[in-house]
Design a protein around this motif. Structure first.
Motif, short mmCIF file in Angstrom:
data_model
loop_
_atom_site.label_atom_id
_atom_site.label_comp_id
_atom_site.label_asym_id
_atom_site.label_seq_id
_atom_site.Cartn_x
_atom_site.Cartn_y
_atom_site.Cartn_z
N LEU A 187 2.20 63.76 -20.56
CA LEU A 187 1.90 63.91 -21.97
C LEU A 187 0.28 63.84 -21.93
CD1 LEU A 187 3.14 64.84 -24.80
CD2 LEU A 187 3.02 62.53 -25.13
N TRP A 188 -0.51 65.02 -21.96
CA TRP A 188 -2.03 65.16 -22.13
C TRP A 188 -2.29 65.05 -23.58
CZ3 TRP A 188 -3.66 64.81 -17.25
CH2 TRP A 188 -3.05 65.22 -16.17
N VAL A 189 -3.42 64.00 -23.86
CA VAL A 189 -3.88 63.88 -25.20
C VAL A 189 -5.29 64.23 -25.36
CG1 VAL A 189 -4.43 62.21 -27.31
CG2 VAL A 189 -2.46 61.74 -25.57
N VAL A 190 -5.56 65.48 -25.88
CA VAL A 190 -7.11 66.06 -25.85
C VAL A 190 -7.45 66.28 -26.99
CG1 VAL A 190 -6.29 67.17 -23.65
CG2 VAL A 190 -5.92 68.41 -25.74
N THR A 191 -8.96 66.53 -27.11
CA THR A 191 -9.73 67.03 -28.23
C THR A 191 -10.05 68.64 -27.89
OG1 THR A 191 -11.83 66.26 -27.65
CG2 THR A 191 -10.54 65.07 -28.75
N GLU A 192 -10.53 69.17 -28.97
CA GLU A 192 -10.79 70.61 -28.66
C GLU A 192 -11.87 70.67 -27.65
OE1 GLU A 192 -12.23 72.24 -32.22
OE2 GLU A 192 -10.15 72.10 -33.49
N GLU A 193 -12.73 69.66 -27.65
CA GLU A 193 -13.93 69.79 -26.57
C GLU A 193 -13.29 69.10 -25.22
OE1 GLU A 193 -13.99 67.77 -29.47
OE2 GLU A 193 -15.36 69.16 -30.36
N THR A 194 -12.07 68.53 -24.97
CA THR A 194 -11.61 68.06 -23.61
C THR A 194 -10.53 69.07 -23.14
OG1 THR A 194 -10.29 66.34 -24.58
CG2 THR A 194 -12.69 65.86 -24.17
N ARG A 195 -9.91 69.81 -23.94
CA ARG A 195 -8.93 70.55 -23.40
C ARG A 195 -8.92 71.21 -22.20
NH1 ARG A 195 -4.00 73.66 -25.26
NH2 ARG A 195 -4.40 72.47 -27.30
N LYS A 196 -10.35 71.75 -22.07
CA LYS A 196 -10.59 72.48 -20.75
C LYS A 196 -10.53 71.42 -19.54
CE LYS A 196 -15.65 71.37 -21.58
NZ LYS A 196 -16.93 72.01 -21.78
N TYR A 197 -10.86 70.22 -19.59
CA TYR A 197 -10.75 69.46 -18.57
C TYR A 197 -9.37 69.31 -18.17
CZ TYR A 197 -15.71 68.26 -19.66
OH TYR A 197 -16.93 68.29 -20.27
N CYS A 198 -8.54 69.19 -19.45
CA CYS A 198 -6.91 69.04 -19.09
C CYS A 198 -6.57 70.03 -18.24
CB CYS A 198 -6.34 68.83 -20.28
SG CYS A 198 -4.58 68.84 -20.25
N GLU A 199 -6.94 71.36 -18.54
CA GLU A 199 -6.68 72.70 -17.74
C GLU A 199 -6.92 72.64 -16.52
OE1 GLU A 199 -8.21 75.63 -20.25
OE2 GLU A 199 -6.66 75.46 -21.91
N ASN A 200 -8.25 71.94 -16.29
CA ASN A 200 -8.85 71.88 -14.78
C ASN A 200 -8.22 71.11 -14.02
OD1 ASN A 200 -10.90 73.73 -15.73
ND2 ASN A 200 -11.99 72.16 -16.06
N ILE A 201 -7.92 69.96 -14.66
CA ILE A 201 -6.96 68.83 -13.99
C ILE A 201 -5.63 69.23 -13.29
CG2 ILE A 201 -5.88 66.54 -14.01
CD1 ILE A 201 -7.77 65.94 -16.10
N ASN A 202 -4.73 70.28 -14.45
CA ASN A 202 -3.67 70.49 -14.14
C ASN A 202 -3.50 71.86 -12.74
OD1 ASN A 202 -1.04 69.90 -15.53
ND2 ASN A 202 -2.74 69.86 -17.12
N TYR A 203 -4.61 72.53 -12.85
CA TYR A 203 -5.02 73.38 -11.90
C TYR A 203 -5.26 72.99 -10.60
CZ TYR A 203 -7.82 76.77 -9.17
OH TYR A 203 -8.29 77.80 -8.19
N ILE A 204 -6.01 71.72 -10.42
CA ILE A 204 -6.12 70.88 -9.06
C ILE A 204 -4.89 70.40 -8.69
CG2 ILE A 204 -7.43 69.39 -7.92
CD1 ILE A 204 -9.69 69.99 -9.87
N LEU A 205 -4.06 69.68 -9.53
CA LEU A 205 -2.75 68.91 -9.38
C LEU A 205 -1.95 69.97 -8.68
CD1 LEU A 205 -2.48 66.49 -12.35
CD2 LEU A 205 -2.93 65.97 -9.91
N ASN A 206 -1.72 71.27 -9.36
CA ASN A 206 -0.77 72.30 -8.96
C ASN A 206 -1.16 72.69 -7.45
OD1 ASN A 206 1.47 72.90 -10.75
ND2 ASN A 206 -0.23 73.36 -12.14
N ARG A 207 -2.32 72.86 -7.17
CA ARG A 207 -2.91 73.23 -5.92
C ARG A 207 -2.53 72.12 -4.66
NH1 ARG A 207 -6.02 77.90 -5.36
NH2 ARG A 207 -6.96 76.89 -3.62
N GLN A 208 -2.85 70.87 -5.20
CA GLN A 208 -2.56 69.59 -4.27
C GLN A 208 -1.26 69.11 -4.29
OE1 GLN A 208 -5.53 69.30 -2.72
NE2 GLN A 208 -6.29 67.32 -3.51
N TYR A 209 -0.47 69.17 -5.29
CA TYR A 209 0.86 68.68 -5.15
C TYR A 209 1.86 69.83 -5.75
CZ TYR A 209 -2.19 64.54 -4.77
OH TYR A 209 -2.91 63.63 -4.40
#
Length: 413
Positions: free
Chosen positions: A44-66
């Motif tokens: 459960l990712w808790v984001v603001t409008e400014e940090t949503r992009k970081y959440c998307e980036n983290i998920n992109y890398i997690l998907n590639r790594q694991y």
């Protein structure tokens, strides 16, 4: 059901560290940890409008790594309009948890390392209001490199994980992925050299620079030759569009330096590297690779690392980078003298800023410089950065073996 609540702030790295550890951990080796840090069923990712992009980036890398381990984990987002609004934070987190909560017991793990301070406080209040849940609050400690946990009950029991190992040796991310986490997958990256984990070979660029490295060692180890080099370098800086002919004129008045270049068969094009001061960067990077090989650690390195966040954006260059697990070391190399401190401070301020921007508290900064005059004043200026900055000064740089040992110590701490 195990719900992992993650607060995403302007530094996404600690969010990745916690999630990556839980996904990549060898479950057969876990005993007491299972009670505290079970593998998540739900992120459960808790984001603001400014940090949503970081959440998307983290998920992109997690998907590639694991990829395989991440397939069975559901991922959801709590989007906040205002990361400081207590009522909104509490209401949205509680509602989302209740949506996914089943009749069976719920274990909530809250990683409140990221996000704003109000987000950390009010999200803690929110999860504690969820009835019938076992709640663990955790923090990714950048000094101990552990996940520090406590139970949200009257006992306030605390534990640090992993018990025996260092998180930096378990959680991996590449330099490129670390930069992508901040700037997105479309970021443009290139490097003169980029050594991945496990690579034992010198890069082709450094193989071609072995004569320069050898000459640099002799230059720094001899007081007389280095004094001549200082005069030579100052004169070269004042010559616009210096070429081989102009360079030779200057060298004629620096006999010991000329003898060194002739003896080591330093070609004209490489003599220009000494005229510009670029040799120091090559010398330091060579020592860094030797330290890495000696440690036999999984340390990734890059030399002359260039980043352009988006098309049209200005490219910024990092002299030397190293990465142990997820911990970034950012080295700024310069031949600036004491009378050029304003220029130097601007360069080194950028080093601190970029390291903070990309890696937050999980980043180290090193300043590499041969300055002798005004050194104490310079050190005082460095203290204004309000964070630790390692200084690789002349006394260390003069002795190549000492420099290698100092870098080994840097990565061992």
């Amino acid at each position: 059901m195990n719900i992992h609540v993650i607060l995403v702030g302007s530094n996404p790295l600690p969010c990745y560290i916690g999630a990556a550890y839980l996904l990549g951990r060898d479950e057969t080796a876990v005993s007491q940890e299972k009670k505290w840090l079970p593998k998540p069923d739900w992120f459960l990712w808790v984001v603001t409008e400014e940090t949503r992009k970081y959440c998307e980036n983290i998920n992109y890398i997690l998907n590639r790594q694991y990829q395989k381990k991440y397939e069975g984990v559901h991922s959801d987002i709590v989007s906040l309009k205002d990361g400081r609004d207590a009522a909104e934070i509490e209401e949205k987190i509680i509602n989302k948890i209740c949506e996914v909560k089943e009749k069976r017991p719920v274990h909530i793990l809250l990683n409140n390392t990221g996000g704003t301070k109000p987000m950390a406080v009010y999200s803690t209040v929110a999860v504690r209001k969820v009835a019938g849940a076992q709640i663990v609050e955790c923090y990714i400690d950048p000094v101990k490199n552990k996940i520090r946990c406590r139970m949200a009950d009257s006992k306030n029991e605390k534990h640090d994980f992993p018990k025996e190992n260092d998180l930096r040796d378990i959680v991996k991310i590449s330099l490129n992925q670390l930069v992508q986490m901040h700037y997105g997958k479309q970021v443009h990256i290139e490097a003169t050299d980029y050594q991945k984990y496990g690579s034992e070979e010198l890069c082709s660029q450094l193989i071609n620079k072995r004569k320069i490295i050898k000459a640099a060692k002799q230059l720094l180890s001899s007081k007389e030759v280095y004094e001549e080099y200082e005069k030579f370098f100052k004169k070269c800086k004042n010559i616009k569009n210096i070429d081989a002919a102009k360079l030779q004129e200057v060298l004629e008045k620096n006999k010991k330096l000329l003898e060194l270049f002739d003896r080591e068969k330093i070609e004209e094009k490489d003599r220009l590297i000494f005229a510009r001061g670029d040799w120091l960067e090559i010398y330091f990077y060579s020592a860094l690779l030797d330290a890495r090989r000696s440690l036999e650690e999984n340390i990734e390195t890059a030399w002359s690392y260039k980043v352009r966040p988006n098309d049209g954006d200005k490219t910024f260059e990092i002299d030397v980078l190293a990465l142990r697990g997820y911990e970034l070391s950012y080295f700024s190399v310069s031949m600036a003298e004491s009378n050029e401190q304003n220029m130097a401070k601007g360069k080194w301020f950028e080093a601190v800023y970029r390291a903070e921007q990309i890696a937050g508290e999980h980043g180290k900064v090193g300043i590499v410089n041969l300055m002798t005059e005004g050194l104490e004043s310079f050190k005082k200026d460095l203290s204004s950065f309000k964070r630790d900055v390692d200084l690789y000064e002349k006394d260390i740089l003069n002795d190549y073996s000492l420099l290698v040992d100092t870098l080994k110590e840097h990565f061992s701490n």
